[in-house]
Design an enzyme around this catalytic site. Structure first.
Site, mmCIF file in Angstrom:
data_model
loop_
_atom_site.group_PDB
_atom_site.id
_atom_site.type_symbol
_atom_site.label_atom_id
_atom_site.label_comp_id
_atom_site.label_asym_id
_atom_site.label_seq_id
_atom_site.Cartn_x
_atom_site.Cartn_y
_atom_site.Cartn_z
ATOM 1 C CG ASP A 26 -2.081 0.933 1.096
ATOM 2 O OD1 ASP A 26 -2.388 1.344 -0.038
ATOM 3 O OD2 ASP A 26 -2.698 1.271 2.134
ATOM 4 C CB SER A 71 -8.605 -5.363 -3.519
ATOM 5 O OG SER A 71 -9.279 -4.131 -3.731
ATOM 6 C CB THR A 72 -12.978 -7.961 -5.082
ATOM 7 O OG1 THR A 72 -12.783 -7.938 -3.660
ATOM 8 C CG2 THR A 72 -12.678 -9.350 -5.597
ATOM 9 C CG ASN A 74 -7.769 -2.048 -5.513
ATOM 10 O OD1 ASN A 74 -6.851 -2.838 -5.313
ATOM 11 N ND2 ASN A 74 -8.053 -1.089 -4.631
ATOM 12 N NE ARG A 77 -7.495 1.999 -5.745
ATOM 13 C CZ ARG A 77 -6.334 2.110 -5.135
ATOM 14 N NH1 ARG A 77 -5.289 2.547 -5.792
ATOM 15 N NH2 ARG A 77 -6.197 1.784 -3.865
#
Ligand code: IPE
Ligand code: IPE
Ligand code: MG
Length: 261
Positions: A26, A71-72, A74, A77
């Site tokens: 991150d 990630s599921t 993300n 975005r």
């Protein structure tokens, strides 16, 4: 100098290494903003850090390394950021395939690959096929991964398997943990021993929640693009100091119990 790379490595070498390190990479966006750069530059710098950390873990003898790449969640975005992330994945896979082969690294992907762009899927399939026999280290890249989604997929697979077995009794029986585990994306990988998150957040963000049930957690303020060999060694050093009990008693307690018997 205290805790430089050369002073930390000899310290961890003699201790027990984690069998599985998982990293929530991150802070790419913040790393870029702090430098007045577009977020994309942070992701590019993050990809270089991936390279360094994979090499370091391989050299150190870590058997399994899981990296949270997308990630599921993300998908929320902006489209251009999502596209840029998959473009970077494609570049990484193309550039690093030969290194993976040379270092006998077996690539695995955890996540729902049906939604990821076709070009990435093809590169992934080819890299998996070319590295599947290697045992030097397993590199498990988690893409379109979320623990909740993983559990739902596992349940679906279990139901389908049970129905196709035609065994009426089995269809409605309570599953054992082993049956769930065998149907997770990470099937066959050891449980996570050490889970690292960079960039100061102290949350798991839907990452390997079941596999990390007894993982030691390590949070560092360092942003992912700045994460280095030394940071890995420091995390391992901290791991080696922790007393793991898995719900039982540690060796010292057991001895005390014996003395008082
Ligand atoms: C991690 O960095 C990379 C991905 C989640 C793909 P972020 O993009 O989350 O960086 P921050 O949290 O905005 O700094
Ligand atoms: C987790 O980071 C996902 C990856 C590192 C790929 P996020 O930046 O997406 O997590 P939140 O939103 O801060 O929880
Ligand atoms: Mg983030």
């Amino acid at each position: 100098m205290a805790n430089s790379k050369d002073t930390v490595y000899p310290l961890i070498k003699e201790g027990k290494l984690p069998r599985h390190i998982a990293i929530i990479m991150d802070g790419n966006g913040r790393w870029a903003s702090e430098r007045g750069l577009p977020r994309m530059e942070g992701h590019r710098a993050g990809a270089n850090a991936v390279d360094k950390v994979v090499t370091c873990c391989r050299k150190t003898g870590i058997p399994t390394l899981s990296l949270f790449a997308f990630s599921t969640e993300n998908w929320k975005r902006p489209d251009n950021e999502v596209k840029a992330l998959f473009d970077l994945l494609n570049i990484y896979l193309k550039k690093k395939l030969n290194t993976m082969i040379k270092n006998e690294i077996c690539l695995r992907i955890s996540g729902d690959t049906s939604r990821i762009p076709e070009k990435s899927r093809k590169l992934i399939d080819s890299a998996i096929q070319k590295t599947s026999s290697f045992t030097g280290m397993t590199l498990n890249i988690c893409i379109n991964y979320g623990s909740r989604d993983e559990l739902l997929c596992a349940i679906e697979k279990i139901i389908k398997n049970r129905i196709s077995s035609g065994d009426i009794k089995k269809i409605s029986s309570k599953p054992e943990w082993r049956e769930i585990e065998e149907n997770l994306y990470t099937s066959g990988l050891p449980d996570v021993d050490l889970l690292i998150r960079t960039a100061g957040e102290q949350r798991l963000s839907n990452f390997l929640l079941l596999q990390a049930a007894y993982a030691e957690l390590y949070f560092t303020a360092t942003g992912w693009p700045d994460f280095s060999d030394q940071d890995i060694y420091l995390a391992i050093m901290e791991f080696q100091k922790r007393i793991r009990k898995f719900g039982g008693l540690n060796e010292k307690n057991k001895t005390m119990e014996k003395i008082h018997e």
